[in-house]
Design a protein around this motif. Sequence first.
Motif, mmCIF file in Angstrom:
data_model
loop_
_atom_site.group_PDB
_atom_site.id
_atom_site.type_symbol
_atom_site.label_atom_id
_atom_site.label_comp_id
_atom_site.label_asym_id
_atom_site.label_seq_id
_atom_site.Cartn_x
_atom_site.Cartn_y
_atom_site.Cartn_z
ATOM 1 N N LYS A 31 34.761 45.546 53.291
ATOM 2 C CA LYS A 31 34.096 46.847 53.206
ATOM 3 C C LYS A 31 33.558 47.086 51.791
ATOM 4 C CE LYS A 31 36.605 49.244 56.854
ATOM 5 N NZ LYS A 31 35.591 49.244 57.861
ATOM 6 N N VAL A 32 34.130 46.383 50.812
ATOM 7 C CA VAL A 32 33.723 46.525 49.413
ATOM 8 C C VAL A 32 32.786 45.390 48.998
ATOM 9 C CG1 VAL A 32 34.572 46.638 47.031
ATOM 10 C CG2 VAL A 32 35.904 47.683 48.869
ATOM 11 N N ILE A 33 33.056 44.188 49.495
ATOM 12 C CA ILE A 33 32.311 42.988 49.092
ATOM 13 C C ILE A 33 31.720 42.340 50.336
ATOM 14 C CG2 ILE A 33 32.537 40.683 48.090
ATOM 15 C CD1 ILE A 33 34.866 41.814 46.410
ATOM 16 N N LEU A 75 31.676 41.401 38.458
ATOM 17 C CA LEU A 75 30.398 40.755 38.773
ATOM 18 C C LEU A 75 29.230 41.571 38.240
ATOM 19 C CD1 LEU A 75 31.145 39.587 42.433
ATOM 20 C CD2 LEU A 75 30.983 38.149 40.381
ATOM 21 N N LYS A 76 29.343 42.900 38.321
ATOM 22 C CA LYS A 76 28.277 43.766 37.811
ATOM 23 C C LYS A 76 28.141 43.603 36.293
ATOM 24 C CE LYS A 76 27.703 48.044 39.376
ATOM 25 N NZ LYS A 76 27.899 49.503 39.519
ATOM 26 N N ASN A 77 29.280 43.556 35.597
ATOM 27 C CA ASN A 77 29.259 43.388 34.140
ATOM 28 C C ASN A 77 28.654 42.057 33.743
ATOM 29 O OD1 ASN A 77 30.324 45.872 33.550
ATOM 30 N ND2 ASN A 77 32.423 45.143 33.411
ATOM 31 N N LYS A 78 28.961 41.004 34.481
ATOM 32 C CA LYS A 78 28.423 39.680 34.155
ATOM 33 C C LYS A 78 26.916 39.639 34.309
ATOM 34 C CE LYS A 78 32.476 36.898 35.103
ATOM 35 N NZ LYS A 78 33.108 35.953 35.998
ATOM 36 N N VAL A 113 33.105 35.280 48.189
ATOM 37 C CA VAL A 113 33.716 36.115 47.155
ATOM 38 C C VAL A 113 34.876 36.909 47.756
ATOM 39 C CG1 VAL A 113 33.327 38.008 45.524
ATOM 40 C CG2 VAL A 113 31.569 36.254 45.818
ATOM 41 N N ALA A 114 34.695 37.403 48.971
ATOM 42 C CA ALA A 114 35.755 38.164 49.642
ATOM 43 C C ALA A 114 36.990 37.284 49.869
ATOM 44 C CB ALA A 114 35.247 38.728 50.966
ATOM 45 N N GLN A 115 36.792 36.013 50.217
ATOM 46 C CA GLN A 115 37.930 35.090 50.384
ATOM 47 C C GLN A 115 38.661 34.894 49.052
ATOM 48 O OE1 GLN A 115 39.478 33.663 52.861
ATOM 49 N NE2 GLN A 115 38.097 34.220 54.514
ATOM 50 N N ASP A 116 37.880 34.763 47.960
ATOM 51 C CA ASP A 116 38.491 34.636 46.634
ATOM 52 C C ASP A 116 39.313 35.874 46.288
ATOM 53 O OD1 ASP A 116 37.349 32.157 46.281
ATOM 54 O OD2 ASP A 116 35.709 32.871 45.008
ATOM 55 N N TYR A 166 42.332 46.471 47.921
ATOM 56 C CA TYR A 166 41.177 47.331 47.635
ATOM 57 C C TYR A 166 40.884 47.361 46.135
ATOM 58 C CZ TYR A 166 38.139 51.407 47.505
ATOM 59 O OH TYR A 166 37.079 52.244 47.284
ATOM 60 N N ASN A 167 41.904 47.552 45.321
ATOM 61 C CA ASN A 167 41.704 47.602 43.872
ATOM 62 C C ASN A 167 41.221 46.262 43.322
ATOM 63 O OD1 ASN A 167 42.412 50.299 43.735
ATOM 64 N ND2 ASN A 167 44.546 49.867 43.275
ATOM 65 N N THR A 168 41.705 45.168 43.878
ATOM 66 C CA THR A 168 41.250 43.841 43.448
ATOM 67 C C THR A 168 39.777 43.658 43.801
ATOM 68 O OG1 THR A 168 43.491 42.965 43.761
ATOM 69 C CG2 THR A 168 41.715 41.361 43.604
ATOM 70 N N ALA A 169 39.383 44.140 44.957
ATOM 71 C CA ALA A 169 37.973 44.058 45.357
ATOM 72 C C ALA A 169 37.089 44.901 44.435
ATOM 73 C CB ALA A 169 37.811 44.512 46.814
ATOM 74 N N ILE A 170 37.534 46.103 44.115
ATOM 75 C CA ILE A 170 36.769 46.971 43.202
ATOM 76 C C ILE A 170 36.663 46.310 41.832
ATOM 77 C CG2 ILE A 170 36.804 49.182 41.975
ATOM 78 C CD1 ILE A 170 36.002 49.461 44.909
ATOM 79 N N ASP A 171 37.764 45.736 41.340
ATOM 80 C CA ASP A 171 37.744 45.042 40.044
ATOM 81 C C ASP A 171 36.745 43.894 40.068
ATOM 82 O OD1 ASP A 171 39.682 46.743 39.054
ATOM 83 O OD2 ASP A 171 41.328 45.309 39.278
#
Length: 177
Positions: free
Chosen positions: A38-40, A90-93, A45-48, A80-85
């Motif tokens: 739902k986040v990614i 990824l956005k910062n990179k 990436v979601a599997q990671d 959920y928090n890991t997905a948000i992080d």
Amino acid sequence: MISNIEKEIVQLLEKSDKRALTLLYDNYADALFGVIKKVISDDEVAQDVLQESFIKIWRYSKKYDSEKARLFTWLYRIAYNTAIDKVRSLKNKTTKEVQIESSNVYNIKSGELNQDVLDIRKHLGSIEKKYQIVLETLFFEGMTQQEASEELNIPLGTIKSRLKIGLRELKKIYDPQ
């Protein structure tokens, strides 16, 4: 009502028994993957993130308190928090861009350096220990705020606050105006 499998998982987690991971994965991986998706949107990436979540779940298993939350709620928050992080990471990179052509890093002449600032470690000892620890971890050990939070077992928000206050205290030393 807590299910028998949930009771068994909690008991195994309390004992740091690795069988808990198998049970957790078998019973909760699909649901947690759904939370992460739902986040990614990217499956890879979601599997990671799912794998990172299980690593965190194992690492923090001693902190789970059945009095505070049901097992799935605790697992959900971690995933959920890991997905948000990950999204933030990824956005910062992608938003950071190095501009080598306009860099003046190598153009500093030694006369331009403020010699008073070169003894930061000495002055760091004059501020409160809790700020010292955070500043040393971030600046001298090169950790990110997230890594420092995990290493020092301090919430990320507290790391950020202590960094801000610690820098303010150092500024008072270097610029007492």
